[in-house]
Motif scaffolding. Sequence first.
Motif, PDB file in Angstrom:
ATOM      1  N   ARG A   1      75.399  50.407  67.541  1.00  0.00           N
ATOM      2  CA  ARG A   1      76.166  49.258  68.009  1.00  0.00           C
ATOM      3  C   ARG A   1      76.124  48.139  66.960  1.00  0.00           C
ATOM      4  O   ARG A   1      75.087  47.871  66.369  1.00  0.00           O
ATOM      5  CB  ARG A   1      75.564  48.739  69.318  1.00  0.00           C
ATOM      6  CG  ARG A   1      76.269  47.492  69.856  1.00  0.00           C
ATOM      7  CD  ARG A   1      75.566  46.921  71.067  1.00  0.00           C
ATOM      8  NE  ARG A   1      75.682  47.861  72.174  1.00  0.00           N
ATOM      9  CZ  ARG A   1      74.863  47.871  73.230  1.00  0.00           C
ATOM     10  NH1 ARG A   1      73.867  47.016  73.303  1.00  0.00           N
ATOM     11  NH2 ARG A   1      75.035  48.740  74.189  1.00  0.00           N
TER      12      ARG A   1
ATOM     13  N   TRP B   1      73.552  55.771  69.829  1.00  0.00           N
ATOM     14  CA  TRP B   1      73.872  56.924  70.646  1.00  0.00           C
ATOM     15  C   TRP B   1      74.328  58.048  69.741  1.00  0.00           C
ATOM     16  O   TRP B   1      74.593  57.853  68.564  1.00  0.00           O
ATOM     17  CB  TRP B   1      74.897  56.596  71.729  1.00  0.00           C
ATOM     18  CG  TRP B   1      76.242  56.180  71.226  1.00  0.00           C
ATOM     19  CD1 TRP B   1      77.320  56.970  71.033  1.00  0.00           C
ATOM     20  CD2 TRP B   1      76.644  54.867  70.859  1.00  0.00           C
ATOM     21  NE1 TRP B   1      78.382  56.233  70.571  1.00  0.00           N
ATOM     22  CE2 TRP B   1      77.991  54.934  70.447  1.00  0.00           C
ATOM     23  CE3 TRP B   1      76.001  53.632  70.842  1.00  0.00           C
ATOM     24  CZ2 TRP B   1      78.694  53.822  70.022  1.00  0.00           C
ATOM     25  CZ3 TRP B   1      76.702  52.524  70.411  1.00  0.00           C
ATOM     26  CH2 TRP B   1      78.035  52.626  70.012  1.00  0.00           C
TER      27      TRP B   1
ATOM     28  N   TYR C   1      76.843  61.528  69.241  1.00  0.00           N
ATOM     29  CA  TYR C   1      77.954  62.389  69.619  1.00  0.00           C
ATOM     30  C   TYR C   1      77.623  63.790  69.116  1.00  0.00           C
ATOM     31  O   TYR C   1      77.425  63.992  67.917  1.00  0.00           O
ATOM     32  CB  TYR C   1      79.281  61.917  69.006  1.00  0.00           C
ATOM     33  CG  TYR C   1      80.416  62.838  69.369  1.00  0.00           C
ATOM     34  CD1 TYR C   1      81.102  62.673  70.572  1.00  0.00           C
ATOM     35  CD2 TYR C   1      80.769  63.902  68.545  1.00  0.00           C
ATOM     36  CE1 TYR C   1      82.118  63.543  70.931  1.00  0.00           C
ATOM     37  CE2 TYR C   1      81.791  64.773  68.904  1.00  0.00           C
ATOM     38  CZ  TYR C   1      82.452  64.588  70.094  1.00  0.00           C
ATOM     39  OH  TYR C   1      83.449  65.452  70.453  1.00  0.00           O
TER      40      TYR C   1
ATOM     41  N   ARG D   1      72.316  57.315  74.681  1.00  0.00           N
ATOM     42  CA  ARG D   1      73.061  58.357  75.396  1.00  0.00           C
ATOM     43  C   ARG D   1      73.459  59.454  74.426  1.00  0.00           C
ATOM     44  O   ARG D   1      73.414  59.271  73.213  1.00  0.00           O
ATOM     45  CB  ARG D   1      74.291  57.794  76.097  1.00  0.00           C
ATOM     46  CG  ARG D   1      75.412  57.381  75.183  1.00  0.00           C
ATOM     47  CD  ARG D   1      76.635  56.841  75.922  1.00  0.00           C
ATOM     48  NE  ARG D   1      76.371  55.754  76.805  1.00  0.00           N
ATOM     49  CZ  ARG D   1      76.438  54.457  76.480  1.00  0.00           C
ATOM     50  NH1 ARG D   1      76.786  54.123  75.250  1.00  0.00           N
ATOM     51  NH2 ARG D   1      76.204  53.525  77.352  1.00  0.00           N
TER      52      ARG D   1
ATOM     53  N   VAL E   1      76.800  61.998  73.948  1.00  0.00           N
ATOM     54  CA  VAL E   1      78.193  62.186  74.334  1.00  0.00           C
ATOM     55  C   VAL E   1      78.691  63.469  73.680  1.00  0.00           C
ATOM     56  O   VAL E   1      78.304  63.781  72.548  1.00  0.00           O
ATOM     57  CB  VAL E   1      79.053  60.991  73.862  1.00  0.00           C
ATOM     58  CG1 VAL E   1      80.499  61.163  74.257  1.00  0.00           C
ATOM     59  CG2 VAL E   1      78.487  59.684  74.401  1.00  0.00           C
TER      60      VAL E   1
ATOM     61  N   ASN F   1      82.229  66.554  73.869  1.00  0.00           N
ATOM     62  CA  ASN F   1      83.526  66.957  74.402  1.00  0.00           C
ATOM     63  C   ASN F   1      83.476  68.467  74.611  1.00  0.00           C
ATOM     64  O   ASN F   1      83.781  69.226  73.699  1.00  0.00           O
ATOM     65  CB  ASN F   1      84.640  66.565  73.424  1.00  0.00           C
ATOM     66  CG  ASN F   1      86.013  66.853  73.975  1.00  0.00           C
ATOM     67  OD1 ASN F   1      86.181  67.129  75.154  1.00  0.00           O
ATOM     68  ND2 ASN F   1      87.001  66.807  73.112  1.00  0.00           N
TER      69      ASN F   1
ATOM     70  N   ALA G   1      82.385  61.587  81.782  1.00  0.00           N
ATOM     71  CA  ALA G   1      82.453  60.169  81.413  1.00  0.00           C
ATOM     72  C   ALA G   1      83.886  59.718  81.630  1.00  0.00           C
ATOM     73  O   ALA G   1      84.795  60.163  80.935  1.00  0.00           O
ATOM     74  CB  ALA G   1      82.035  59.979  79.962  1.00  0.00           C
ATOM     75  N   ASP G   2      84.069  58.852  82.598  1.00  0.00           N
ATOM     76  CA  ASP G   2      85.417  58.425  82.957  1.00  0.00           C
ATOM     77  C   ASP G   2      85.841  57.130  82.276  1.00  0.00           C
ATOM     78  O   ASP G   2      86.901  56.608  82.568  1.00  0.00           O
ATOM     79  CB  ASP G   2      85.510  58.238  84.481  1.00  0.00           C
ATOM     80  CG  ASP G   2      85.213  59.524  85.228  1.00  0.00           C
ATOM     81  OD1 ASP G   2      85.548  60.602  84.702  1.00  0.00           O
ATOM     82  OD2 ASP G   2      84.639  59.457  86.327  1.00  0.00           O
ATOM     83  N   ASP G   3      85.004  56.611  81.383  1.00  0.00           N
ATOM     84  CA  ASP G   3      85.292  55.313  80.806  1.00  0.00           C
ATOM     85  C   ASP G   3      85.794  55.387  79.368  1.00  0.00           C
ATOM     86  O   ASP G   3      85.769  54.415  78.647  1.00  0.00           O
ATOM     87  CB  ASP G   3      84.056  54.426  80.878  1.00  0.00           C
ATOM     88  CG  ASP G   3      82.839  55.063  80.221  1.00  0.00           C
ATOM     89  OD1 ASP G   3      82.903  56.234  79.863  1.00  0.00           O
ATOM     90  OD2 ASP G   3      81.834  54.350  80.068  1.00  0.00           O
ATOM     91  N   LEU G   4      86.296  56.528  78.964  1.00  0.00           N
ATOM     92  CA  LEU G   4      86.790  56.697  77.595  1.00  0.00           C
ATOM     93  C   LEU G   4      88.313  56.814  77.605  1.00  0.00           C
ATOM     94  O   LEU G   4      88.896  57.281  78.575  1.00  0.00           O
ATOM     95  CB  LEU G   4      86.197  57.931  76.945  1.00  0.00           C
ATOM     96  CG  LEU G   4      84.688  57.953  76.800  1.00  0.00           C
ATOM     97  CD1 LEU G   4      84.229  59.298  76.264  1.00  0.00           C
ATOM     98  CD2 LEU G   4      84.210  56.829  75.897  1.00  0.00           C
ATOM     99  N   MET G   5      88.912  56.404  76.522  1.00  0.00           N
ATOM    100  CA  MET G   5      90.335  56.576  76.324  1.00  0.00           C
ATOM    101  C   MET G   5      90.534  57.085  74.910  1.00  0.00           C
ATOM    102  O   MET G   5      89.642  56.966  74.070  1.00  0.00           O
ATOM    103  CB  MET G   5      91.076  55.250  76.504  1.00  0.00           C
ATOM    104  CG  MET G   5      90.960  54.664  77.896  1.00  0.00           C
ATOM    105  SD  MET G   5      91.762  53.060  78.040  1.00  0.00           S
ATOM    106  CE  MET G   5      93.464  53.550  78.047  1.00  0.00           C
ATOM    107  N   ARG G   6      91.707  57.649  74.625  1.00  0.00           N
ATOM    108  CA  ARG G   6      91.968  58.105  73.275  1.00  0.00           C
ATOM    109  C   ARG G   6      93.440  57.997  72.961  1.00  0.00           C
ATOM    110  O   ARG G   6      94.280  57.977  73.861  1.00  0.00           O
ATOM    111  CB  ARG G   6      91.453  59.513  73.064  1.00  0.00           C
ATOM    112  CG  ARG G   6      92.330  60.614  73.565  1.00  0.00           C
ATOM    113  CD  ARG G   6      91.679  61.928  73.378  1.00  0.00           C
ATOM    114  NE  ARG G   6      92.648  62.936  72.992  1.00  0.00           N
ATOM    115  CZ  ARG G   6      92.346  64.212  72.897  1.00  0.00           C
ATOM    116  NH1 ARG G   6      91.119  64.609  73.111  1.00  0.00           N
ATOM    117  NH2 ARG G   6      93.250  65.078  72.554  1.00  0.00           N
TER     118      ARG G   6
END
Length: 156
Positions: free
Chosen positions: A80, A91, A93, A127, A129, A131, A148-153
């Motif tokens: 961050r 975090w 990925y 965390r 993360v 895919n 995880a419902d708080d991601l967009m792309r």
Amino acid sequence: MAERAAYVCRQVSDDEADLGDLVRLRLDWSRSQGLDATPDFDARFRDWWARESGRRVAWLSSPAEGGPAVAMANATVFERMPRPGTPEARWTYVGNVWVDVEHRRRGVGAALMDEVVRWCRASGMLRVVLNPSEMSLPLYRRLGFRPADDLMRLDL
């Protein structure tokens, strides 16, 4: 899973044998999807690893009785941006988790992911993360991952 003991997982070093295993497994994965190797693939992969290895960690899994690696995974670390009053956070990925077809459904994927998660916890990650593919969803659910419902792309 009792068969997990049948595999040994290790973090990849810059050792030639480890890099060779990563190249071979990536090629095997590509071939399983109908993609042929290109003459420059080995060099491209090694150049990529040299650029990425500062923020990326990879693991290999081999049969405990010996032999070449049969599975791989890698993780990219994100940190961050500092902000007043906000604690630092890192975090991971996780990507490119692949198990050779002949070794699937024997616990090697779970053993590999256990090792990845153990490293993430020891490294103080907030965390993990990933895919998942449709085929890998049951594995990740068993390991405690949730949607995880708080991601967009945006695909470009």
